[in-house]
Write a protein that holds these residues in place. Structure first.
Motif, mmCIF file in Angstrom:
data_model
loop_
_atom_site.group_PDB
_atom_site.id
_atom_site.type_symbol
_atom_site.label_atom_id
_atom_site.label_comp_id
_atom_site.label_asym_id
_atom_site.label_seq_id
_atom_site.Cartn_x
_atom_site.Cartn_y
_atom_site.Cartn_z
ATOM 1 N N GLN A 112 0.655 -0.989 0.041
ATOM 2 C CA GLN A 112 -0.239 0.216 -0.034
ATOM 3 C C GLN A 112 0.912 0.946 -0.133
ATOM 4 O O GLN A 112 1.865 0.995 0.517
ATOM 5 N N VAL A 113 0.499 2.769 -0.900
ATOM 6 C CA VAL A 113 1.123 3.661 -0.707
ATOM 7 C C VAL A 113 -0.114 4.553 -0.190
ATOM 8 O O VAL A 113 -1.123 4.734 -1.227
ATOM 9 N N GLN A 114 0.236 5.490 0.337
ATOM 10 C CA GLN A 114 -0.678 6.475 0.616
ATOM 11 C C GLN A 114 -0.080 7.860 0.149
ATOM 12 O O GLN A 114 1.431 8.118 0.216
ATOM 13 N N LEU A 115 -0.981 9.010 -0.175
ATOM 14 C CA LEU A 115 0.259 10.072 -0.589
ATOM 15 C C LEU A 115 -1.010 11.328 -0.151
ATOM 16 O O LEU A 115 -2.192 11.063 -0.089
ATOM 17 N N VAL A 116 -0.016 12.393 0.442
ATOM 18 C CA VAL A 116 -0.635 13.735 0.280
ATOM 19 C C VAL A 116 0.217 14.702 -0.778
ATOM 20 O O VAL A 116 0.647 14.373 -0.236
ATOM 21 N N GLU A 117 -0.715 15.571 -0.863
ATOM 22 C CA GLU A 117 -0.632 16.425 -2.010
ATOM 23 C C GLU A 117 -0.665 17.915 -0.947
ATOM 24 O O GLU A 117 -1.351 18.023 0.253
ATOM 25 N N SER A 118 -0.030 18.315 -1.906
ATOM 26 C CA SER A 118 -0.034 20.299 -0.955
ATOM 27 C C SER A 118 0.089 21.434 -1.960
ATOM 28 O O SER A 118 0.631 20.534 -3.047
ATOM 29 N N GLY A 119 -0.414 22.413 -2.445
ATOM 30 C CA GLY A 119 -0.039 23.315 -3.164
ATOM 31 C C GLY A 119 -1.092 23.772 -3.445
ATOM 32 O O GLY A 119 -0.289 25.249 -4.320
ATOM 33 N N GLY A 120 -1.645 23.545 -3.816
ATOM 34 C CA GLY A 120 -2.335 24.545 -4.527
ATOM 35 C C GLY A 120 -3.358 25.678 -4.213
ATOM 36 O O GLY A 120 -3.217 26.195 -2.939
ATOM 37 N N GLY A 121 -4.118 26.300 -5.176
ATOM 38 C CA GLY A 121 -4.670 27.240 -4.428
ATOM 39 C C GLY A 121 -5.051 28.489 -5.326
ATOM 40 O O GLY A 121 -5.360 27.670 -6.706
ATOM 41 N N LEU A 122 -5.110 29.203 -5.433
ATOM 42 C CA LEU A 122 -6.135 30.540 -6.682
ATOM 43 C C LEU A 122 -4.642 31.327 -6.815
ATOM 44 O O LEU A 122 -4.325 32.027 -5.823
ATOM 45 N N VAL A 123 -4.855 31.624 -8.088
ATOM 46 C CA VAL A 123 -3.606 32.106 -8.842
ATOM 47 C C VAL A 123 -4.380 33.434 -10.033
ATOM 48 O O VAL A 123 -4.691 32.579 -10.702
ATOM 49 N N GLN A 124 -3.345 34.484 -9.981
ATOM 50 C CA GLN A 124 -3.470 35.045 -10.909
ATOM 51 C C GLN A 124 -3.074 34.672 -12.520
ATOM 52 O O GLN A 124 -2.029 33.594 -12.762
ATOM 53 N N PRO A 125 -3.447 34.870 -14.030
ATOM 54 C CA PRO A 125 -3.275 34.187 -15.303
ATOM 55 C C PRO A 125 -1.829 35.249 -14.866
ATOM 56 O O PRO A 125 -1.509 36.229 -14.551
ATOM 57 N N GLY A 126 -0.678 34.250 -15.797
ATOM 58 C CA GLY A 126 0.840 34.361 -15.493
ATOM 59 C C GLY A 126 1.155 34.071 -14.046
ATOM 60 O O GLY A 126 3.041 34.061 -14.931
ATOM 61 N N GLY A 127 1.266 33.897 -13.537
ATOM 62 C CA GLY A 127 1.028 33.268 -11.901
ATOM 63 C C GLY A 127 1.939 31.826 -12.062
ATOM 64 O O GLY A 127 2.174 31.077 -12.727
ATOM 65 N N SER A 128 2.462 31.587 -10.357
ATOM 66 C CA SER A 128 3.474 30.231 -10.404
ATOM 67 C C SER A 128 2.475 29.745 -9.120
ATOM 68 O O SER A 128 2.444 30.536 -7.936
ATOM 69 N N LEU A 129 2.736 28.433 -8.914
ATOM 70 C CA LEU A 129 1.995 27.655 -8.128
ATOM 71 C C LEU A 129 3.062 26.343 -8.094
ATOM 72 O O LEU A 129 3.826 25.586 -8.743
ATOM 73 N N ARG A 130 3.688 25.739 -7.127
ATOM 74 C CA ARG A 130 4.572 24.541 -6.769
ATOM 75 C C ARG A 130 3.561 23.313 -5.775
ATOM 76 O O ARG A 130 3.000 23.370 -4.653
ATOM 77 N N LEU A 131 3.128 22.354 -6.444
ATOM 78 C CA LEU A 131 2.396 21.500 -6.303
ATOM 79 C C LEU A 131 3.445 20.325 -5.363
ATOM 80 O O LEU A 131 4.145 19.897 -5.963
ATOM 81 N N SER A 132 3.227 19.860 -3.985
ATOM 82 C CA SER A 132 3.948 18.625 -2.896
ATOM 83 C C SER A 132 3.099 17.353 -3.532
ATOM 84 O O SER A 132 1.815 17.697 -2.875
ATOM 85 N N CYS A 133 4.212 15.956 -3.151
ATOM 86 C CA CYS A 133 3.124 14.268 -2.727
ATOM 87 C C CYS A 133 4.312 13.739 -2.643
ATOM 88 O O CYS A 133 4.816 13.732 -2.651
ATOM 89 N N ALA A 134 4.373 13.373 -0.938
ATOM 90 C CA ALA A 134 4.909 12.707 -0.238
ATOM 91 C C ALA A 134 3.807 11.793 -0.152
ATOM 92 O O ALA A 134 3.199 11.312 0.285
ATOM 93 N N ALA A 135 4.523 10.723 -0.455
ATOM 94 C CA ALA A 135 4.382 9.004 -0.474
ATOM 95 C C ALA A 135 5.160 8.553 0.624
ATOM 96 O O ALA A 135 6.247 8.585 1.035
ATOM 97 N N SER A 136 4.189 7.824 1.148
ATOM 98 C CA SER A 136 4.355 6.676 2.327
ATOM 99 C C SER A 136 4.005 5.151 2.516
ATOM 100 O O SER A 136 3.226 5.379 1.466
ATOM 101 N N GLY A 137 4.260 4.619 3.054
ATOM 102 C CA GLY A 137 4.011 2.882 2.877
ATOM 103 C C GLY A 137 4.721 2.617 2.104
ATOM 104 O O GLY A 137 6.202 2.364 2.397
#
Length: 117
Positions: free
Chosen positions: A1-26
């Protein structure tokens, strides 16, 4: 089994940046590839980017040159740096882990990315 926890989403204006992360365990020793998919309202889930355990990457044509996937094997974490975001990038982004030994895909719960002015 593998568990995944995501983070980093949100609201951003056009042209902006975001960084998503996903940590795996198990049962992380068996991970073959990690990646990101997305699903917009009324649309099918689509591949965004993947990265294998030896660092080979793959991108959807729509994000090439704007998104960069990376992986920290020591932390069992995959990242998606998203630059020059466009309204059509708006979707729920889902982390994916593929285990070749069992031909099984694991999915995170998803994180919302909204690009809007």
């Amino acid at each position: 089994q593998v568990q995944l926890v995501e983070s980093g989403g949100g609201l951003v204006q056009p042209g902006g940046s975001l960084r998503l992360s996903c940590a795996a365990s198990g049962s992380i020793f068996s991970i073959t590839a990690m990646g990101w998919y997305r699903q917009a309202p009324g649309k099918q889930r689509e591949l965004v980017s993947t990265i294998t355990s030896n660092g080979r990457t793959n991108y959807a044509d729509s994000v090439k040159g704007r998104f960069t996937i990376s992986r920290d094997n020591a932390k069992n974490t995959v990242y998606l740096q998203m630059n020059s975001l466009e309204p059509q990038d708006t979707a729920v982004y889902l982390c994916n882990v593929y285990v070749a030994a069992t031909a099984y895909n694991y999915w995170g719960q998803g994180t919302q990315v909204t690009v809007s002015s």
